[in-house]
Enzyme design. Structure first.
Site, PDB file in Angstrom:
ATOM      1  N   ASP A   1     -40.277  18.109 -28.506  1.00  0.00           N
ATOM      2  CA  ASP A   1     -40.131  16.714 -28.109  1.00  0.00           C
ATOM      3  C   ASP A   1     -41.371  15.938 -28.552  1.00  0.00           C
ATOM      4  OD1 ASP A   1     -39.743  14.332 -26.865  1.00  0.00           O
ATOM      5  OD2 ASP A   1     -39.892  15.107 -24.804  1.00  0.00           O
TER       6      ASP A   1
ATOM      7  N   ASN B   1     -41.600  12.469 -28.388  1.00  0.00           N
ATOM      8  CA  ASN B   1     -41.806  11.159 -27.734  1.00  0.00           C
ATOM      9  C   ASN B   1     -41.612  11.224 -26.219  1.00  0.00           C
ATOM     10  OD1 ASN B   1     -39.083  11.499 -27.607  1.00  0.00           O
ATOM     11  ND2 ASN B   1     -38.548   9.428 -28.280  1.00  0.00           N
TER      12      ASN B   1
ATOM     13  N   ASP C   1     -36.921  16.122 -31.230  1.00  0.00           N
ATOM     14  CA  ASP C   1     -36.689  15.042 -32.190  1.00  0.00           C
ATOM     15  C   ASP C   1     -37.410  15.304 -33.512  1.00  0.00           C
ATOM     16  OD1 ASP C   1     -39.374  14.456 -31.560  1.00  0.00           O
ATOM     17  OD2 ASP C   1     -38.706  13.289 -29.826  1.00  0.00           O
TER      18      ASP C   1
ATOM     19  N   ASP D   1     -27.153  19.968 -42.171  1.00  0.00           N
ATOM     20  CA  ASP D   1     -25.840  20.420 -41.739  1.00  0.00           C
ATOM     21  C   ASP D   1     -24.844  19.329 -42.123  1.00  0.00           C
ATOM     22  OD1 ASP D   1     -23.967  21.953 -40.154  1.00  0.00           O
ATOM     23  OD2 ASP D   1     -25.685  22.551 -38.939  1.00  0.00           O
TER      24      ASP D   1
ATOM     25  N   ASP E   1     -20.415  22.979 -42.234  1.00  0.00           N
ATOM     26  CA  ASP E   1     -19.837  23.374 -40.960  1.00  0.00           C
ATOM     27  C   ASP E   1     -18.332  23.655 -41.073  1.00  0.00           C
ATOM     28  OD1 ASP E   1     -20.390  23.360 -37.917  1.00  0.00           O
ATOM     29  OD2 ASP E   1     -18.604  22.083 -38.088  1.00  0.00           O
TER      30      ASP E   1
ATOM     31  N   GLU F   1     -20.210  27.754 -43.656  1.00  0.00           N
ATOM     32  CA  GLU F   1     -19.871  28.493 -42.436  1.00  0.00           C
ATOM     33  C   GLU F   1     -18.377  28.763 -42.528  1.00  0.00           C
ATOM     34  OE1 GLU F   1     -19.776  28.185 -37.603  1.00  0.00           O
ATOM     35  OE2 GLU F   1     -18.966  26.618 -38.883  1.00  0.00           O
TER      36      GLU F   1
ATOM     37  N   HIS G   1     -27.387  28.945 -33.483  1.00  0.00           N
ATOM     38  CA  HIS G   1     -27.216  28.144 -32.266  1.00  0.00           C
ATOM     39  C   HIS G   1     -25.876  28.402 -31.590  1.00  0.00           C
ATOM     40  CE1 HIS G   1     -24.982  26.270 -35.405  1.00  0.00           C
ATOM     41  NE2 HIS G   1     -24.414  25.434 -34.545  1.00  0.00           N
ATOM     42  N   ASP G   2     -25.048  29.258 -32.156  1.00  0.00           N
ATOM     43  CA  ASP G   2     -23.714  29.506 -31.595  1.00  0.00           C
ATOM     44  C   ASP G   2     -23.604  30.871 -30.928  1.00  0.00           C
ATOM     45  OD1 ASP G   2     -22.611  27.083 -32.386  1.00  0.00           O
ATOM     46  OD2 ASP G   2     -21.983  27.839 -34.328  1.00  0.00           O
TER      47      ASP G   2
HETATM   48  C1  NOJ Z   1     -19.617  25.322 -35.959  1.00  0.00           C
HETATM   49  C2  NOJ Z   1     -20.933  24.910 -35.386  1.00  0.00           C
HETATM   50  O1  NOJ Z   1     -21.905  25.861 -35.707  1.00  0.00           O
HETATM   51  C3  NOJ Z   1     -20.719  24.745 -33.901  1.00  0.00           C
HETATM   52  O2  NOJ Z   1     -21.930  24.573 -33.201  1.00  0.00           O
HETATM   53  C4  NOJ Z   1     -19.790  23.580 -33.681  1.00  0.00           C
HETATM   54  O3  NOJ Z   1     -19.490  23.486 -32.316  1.00  0.00           O
HETATM   55  C5  NOJ Z   1     -18.484  23.753 -34.465  1.00  0.00           C
HETATM   56  N1  NOJ Z   1     -18.677  24.239 -35.790  1.00  0.00           N
HETATM   57  C6  NOJ Z   1     -17.766  22.443 -34.568  1.00  0.00           C
HETATM   58  O4  NOJ Z   1     -18.443  21.572 -35.416  1.00  0.00           O
END
Ligand code: NOJ
Length: 635
Positions: free
Chosen positions: A103, A105, A111, A180, A281, A336, A407-408
């Site tokens: 962060d 700010n 950010d 992304d 994505d 992806e 992140h998933d």
């Molecule tokens: C894949 C992304 O990695 C995920 O975080 C997202 O929720 C879905 N695609 C939809 O965009």
């Protein structure tokens, strides 16, 4: 050409069929040798429905859909190898989830200024490129994966001037930036969608996938990845729109050339700003072969009814080639592509086909028959099997993306062994495997610290739409709140989305204000402590990244598995240009008897201070092999 008279054995000649059968076997968790069984091989496809009896509902329909899918590549030549060297093959790419990185700010949200502040940290660490999860303007239904304006920066993240400065500062350090690109869908607050709702006959009327319902029902039975039906009704148009993800993420209609023109325009815009590459994505979902009902047996197996109609759609290759020739040019692209198999990935990434550079395959992330929401201990033998498959001659055709976190997904260390006493060893073991692998390496923020899952106390602490929807659906369907919570907790994407732990100060040094999501345990790991400690996970990663940069054999060298049939150890050589390395890894928490290496072997890295007889729990070693060739026979 495959017909209903084709036998299962002949089917295996077809690359797509091989992939699909292997995937189904993986999801069902059965032994893959079943496909090689002579009785199964001799079966005609038309006989399967009778053979399957009631075990598979609508088997006829599955077979027809599959025949159509397999024939999509009828006559496609198998792509050849390429030994071209590119910067992106050598890259060590660090993924940042901007909301949770730093962060800058003091509003509790990460950010762009925060990222700029930490560029020296990343440079010292050794990564050569950053991939930023979406930074565009968004109402944040899915934390930026729902884009409202592709040419504007999310207010919470900063301004376009900040983005330009970030790009410039990265380039000054000889680092690259990958954005992304989320173009399977937009936000429902995107101006195209708003106009599409209001003016069905207007320029954006056909930008999304609109269909009439079937009476009171949606146009088909497809399910969304974020729970519930994949269709939402809009009374103003008296039609439904398709959303494979949340209701606020309507799917774009890629059949419409104007949509593709606009996507090319977005790519041009960001290339013009100096962006070096794109992570695409859910890109394999952009072409929908048909909008027919999904097969419920397949849906039951994979959890998402309808997926066979779009995970490898009939115009996918065409769209990707168009994007490459009209917009991407020589920008790096990583797709992806959930659910595509190794043969499909060859066709998507072979150099000669000019589609993508590489894709993320997810096969290695869960053990056979398991899914992210299952509570189980991950067996590393599966990782070995998957890596052995893709790093040999296969990588000459389809250059792999090497990763274990993003992140998933929950943290890999926790999935393998949640015991604190093994955290350090397992984290370093993963570092060894990743940084000696043949492919482009992707690390996720916090992985360099050996970050683990977070002990969220209840659903009120979760922020991710997927977790919240899943919990709601489970409890509404009669599952007890305790069981629903356990399920969500083990698979939640929020584990990886808590703030980066910089120090052991308040809020782990991420912010001075209470962050948007709770912080993990900063005393388990934080960057400041680990950077001071030569034996930390951070230092291991730093050393191994430097080793990889110093020895191109670790990037391009031949991958030669050693004693591959022996369970519980993962051993291989990497060799190129006169340099040879040997890697040996104990995949378990037990000590393992292993032939002692003899001959001219120099230990370059180990996650243990001292070697003993055999391999200690989770021991991972890298040796340089001198001439004459090392003898690995038992002493
Ligand atoms: C894949 C992304 O990695 C995920 O975080 C997202 O929720 C879905 N695609 C939809 O965009």
């Amino acid at each position: 050409m495959i017909t209903s008279e084709t036998r299962v054995g002949e089917l295996l000649q077809n690359p797509i069929a091989r992939d699909v059968l292997a995937q189904l076997v993986q999801y069902a968790g059965v032994n893959e040798r079943i496909i090689q069984n002579p009785i199964v091989k001799g079966l005609k496809l038309s006989a399967i429905p009778k053979f399957a009896g009631k075990a598979i509902r609508n088997a006829d329909q599955i077979i027809d859909t599959m025949i159509e899918l397999f024939n999509q590549e009828d006559g496609t030549a198998s792509p050849g190898p390429s030994s071209e060297r590119y910067w992106w093959k050598e890259a060590v790419i660090y993924q940042i989830y901007p909301r949770s990185f730093k962060d800058g700010n003091d509003d509790g949200i990460g950010d762009l200024r925060g990222i700029i502040e930490k560029l020296d940290y990343l440079h010292t660490f050794g990564v050569t490129a950053l991939w930023l999860s979406p930074i565009y303007d968004s109402p944040n239904d899915d934390n930026g994966y729902d884009v409202r304006d592709y040419r504007a920066i999310m207010t919470e993240f900063g301004t376009m001037a900040d983005a330009e400065e970030l790009i410039e500062q990265l380039h000054k350090r000889n680092m690259r930036i990958i954005l992304d690109l989320v173009v399977n869908h937009t936000s429902d607050e995107h101006e195209w969608f708003i106009d599409s709702v209001k003016n069905p006959q207007g320029p954006h009327g056909d930008y999304y996938v609109w269909r009439r319902g079937k009476g009171v029902l949606p146009p088909n039975n497809w399910l969304s990845f974020f729970s519930g039906p994949a269709w939402e009704k809009v009374d103003d148009r008296d039609e439904y729109y398709l959303h494979l993800f949340s209701k606020k993420q309507p799917d774009l209609n890629w059949e419409n050339p104007a949509v593709r023109d606009d996507v090319c325009g977005i790519i041009d815009f960001w290339r013009g700003k100096g962006v070096d590459g794109f992570r695409l994505d859910a890109i394999n979902y952009i072409s929908k072969t048909s909008l027919a009902d999904g097969n419920e047996t397949i849906g039951g197996l994979l959890g998402f009814t309808g997926i066979e109609h779009y995970f490898y759609g009939n115009r996918l290759h065409e769209y990707l080639r168009e994007l490459r020739s009209r917009a991407f040019g020589d920008s790096f692209t990583v797709g992806e592509t959930p659910g595509t198999g190794p043969e499909m990935n060859k066709l998507l990434t072979a150099d000669s086909r000019r589609e993508l550079n590489t894709v993320f395959s997810f096969d290695h992330l869960e053990n056979l028959g398991k899914s992210r929401f299952d509570d189980y201990r991950y067996n590393l033998n599966h990782l070995k099997k998957c890596f052995n498959r893709i790093e040999g001659p296969y990588a000459d055709v389809a250059w792999p993306s090497i990763f274990v976190e993003n992140h998933d997904n929950p943290r890999m260390v926790s999935k393998i062994d949640p015991r604190e006493e093994y955290r350090d060893l397992v984290a370093k073991l993963l570092a060894v495997v990743l940084l000696t692998a043949r492919g482009t390496v992707f690390l996720y923020q916090g992985q360099e610290l050996g970050a683990v899952n977070v002990e969220f106390s209840d659903i009120s602490e979760m922020r991710d739409i997927e977790s919240l929807n899943r919990y709601r659906d489970l409890t509404e369907s009669g599952v007890s709140p305790e069981t629903a919570w356990k399920t969500v907790l083990c698979g939640s994407r929020d584990h990886a989305r808590t703030p980066m732990q910089w120090t052991n100060e308040a809020y782990a040094g991420f912010s001075v204000r209470e962050p948007w999501i709770r912080v993990g345990d900063k005393d388990v790991c934080n960057a400041a402590d680990e950077m001071r400690d030569e034996t930390s996970v951070w230092s291991a990663y730093q050393t191994l990244i430097a080793l990889r940069k110093e020895h191109p054999a670790l990037v391009y060298g031949r991958f030669e598995p050693y004693a591959a049939a022996k369970d519980d150890v993962f051993c291989y050589f990497r060799e190129d240009g006169g340099e040879r390395f040997y890697v040996e890894v104990n995949l378990t928490a037990r000590s393992i008897r292993q032939p002692r290496t003899k001959g001219a072997m120099e230990l370059l890295y180990s996650n243990y201070m001292a070697q003993g007889d055999g391999l200690q729990p989770y021991e991972a070693n890298i040796y340089r092999v001198g001439a004459p060739q090392a003898d690995l026979s038992e002493e």
